[in-house]
Write a protein that holds these residues in place. Sequence first.
Motif, PDB file in Angstrom:
ATOM      1  N   PRO A  44       0.912  -0.813   0.160  1.00 39.98           N
ATOM      2  CA  PRO A  44      -0.401  -0.385   0.339  1.00 39.98           C
ATOM      3  C   PRO A  44       0.603   1.726   0.558  1.00 39.98           C
ATOM      4  O   PRO A  44       1.853   1.647   0.911  1.00 39.98           O
ATOM      5  N   GLN A  69      -3.692   1.731  -2.960  1.00 40.04           N
ATOM      6  CA  GLN A  69      -4.486   1.692  -2.016  1.00 40.04           C
ATOM      7  C   GLN A  69      -4.283   1.085  -0.426  1.00 40.04           C
ATOM      8  O   GLN A  69      -3.574   0.397  -1.323  1.00 40.04           O
ATOM      9  N   ASN A  70      -5.101   1.521   0.186  1.00 43.08           N
ATOM     10  CA  ASN A  70      -4.429   0.921   1.687  1.00 43.08           C
ATOM     11  C   ASN A  70      -5.494  -0.812   1.491  1.00 43.08           C
ATOM     12  O   ASN A  70      -4.946  -1.339   2.499  1.00 43.08           O
ATOM     13  N   ASP A  71      -5.679  -1.005   0.561  1.00 44.84           N
ATOM     14  CA  ASP A  71      -6.714  -2.338  -0.126  1.00 44.84           C
ATOM     15  C   ASP A  71      -5.681  -3.321  -0.005  1.00 44.84           C
ATOM     16  O   ASP A  71      -5.890  -4.028  -0.414  1.00 44.84           O
ATOM     17  N   GLY A  72      -4.380  -2.120  -0.661  1.00 45.77           N
ATOM     18  CA  GLY A  72      -3.365  -3.307  -1.693  1.00 45.77           C
ATOM     19  C   GLY A  72      -4.349  -2.976  -3.213  1.00 45.77           C
ATOM     20  O   GLY A  72      -3.334  -3.912  -3.885  1.00 45.77           O
ATOM     21  N   THR A  73      -4.960  -2.964  -3.553  1.00 50.86           N
ATOM     22  CA  THR A  73      -5.347  -2.711  -4.641  1.00 50.86           C
ATOM     23  C   THR A  73      -5.507  -1.341  -6.364  1.00 50.86           C
ATOM     24  O   THR A  73      -5.160  -0.342  -5.497  1.00 50.86           O
ATOM     25  N   LYS A  84      -6.296  -6.675  -6.977  1.00 51.43           N
ATOM     26  CA  LYS A  84      -4.937  -6.915  -5.807  1.00 51.43           C
ATOM     27  C   LYS A  84      -3.532  -6.551  -6.500  1.00 51.43           C
ATOM     28  O   LYS A  84      -3.597  -7.378  -6.863  1.00 51.43           O
TER      29      LYS A  84
END
Length: 294
Positions: A44, A69-73, A84
């Motif tokens: 991230p 992004q923070n969710d890794g995407t 992802k």
Amino acid sequence: MQTRVMKTIRLLSLILVAVAAPLAAAQTASQGPTRVIPDYTIGPADELAVTVSSPVPQPIYSAKNYRVQNDGTILLPGLDAPIKVAGLTVQQAREAIRKALIDARQFENPIVDITVTDYRASSVNVQGAVRNPGKIPLRADRMTLSDAIAGAGGLQTNAGSRIYVTGPNRPKPEPEARIEDGREVFSKQDLVDGKLPDARVYDDDMVFVEVAPHFYVTGYVKNSQSEYNWEPGMTLQRAIAMAGGATSEGALNRVEINRKDPKTGGYKKVKLNKDNMATPIEPEDVIKVPKKRM
């Protein structure tokens, strides 16, 4: 006629691919040099420059930067769902994007290129005698040991004489490097004096600034402070000088040193050297400068 048109379209497509690559390189170069970390794992906040092209006449994604992004995407144009990429190597991320584009019928046989333009997921862990210990983002192309310590707020007043550095991505130490217990050792004084301009840190490095042991000076000295940082080679003369020297009432000829017994924890009086002021001082020593006799 139709065959000639198709050949022309294919030729134009190849020209566009050839043009897109140098344009992408130019855009990346304009952002400054990028580091290449072998088998780097994307995380991230990393920034990726993604270029997609195809050997057949299809639209081309020119190099564009995407922040993970923070969710890794990341979300690419034309796709309904984000992809992802966190936890993947660059090569694995290329394959994941390629598969997503094919599954979405955006491309038949896409060529995907990824460059990490900002390694914000990389960090250096700085601990010990610094003002703000913790992980420091490794953002620069060449982060030095001095940069890392500055990022942790700088040295505390109780910083010792040595700084230890270790990490899984460090290159083999130079033959003249000082090694203790598998860690490279740097001098705090060299750092303060600007003598370590090329001392680099790398992703996942652990930097530990030694916390200096102390000694104490009491009695008839000029400074009211009693606790001082001990360093190797400390002598009685230097210790008293750090306390501002003796006052006019201080009796330097009757100075006492009390040393902690490691077995009992109690203190015992130390016999001074023939040259009193050259007597070595050890950590936890308590120095007392008495008052002159009338």
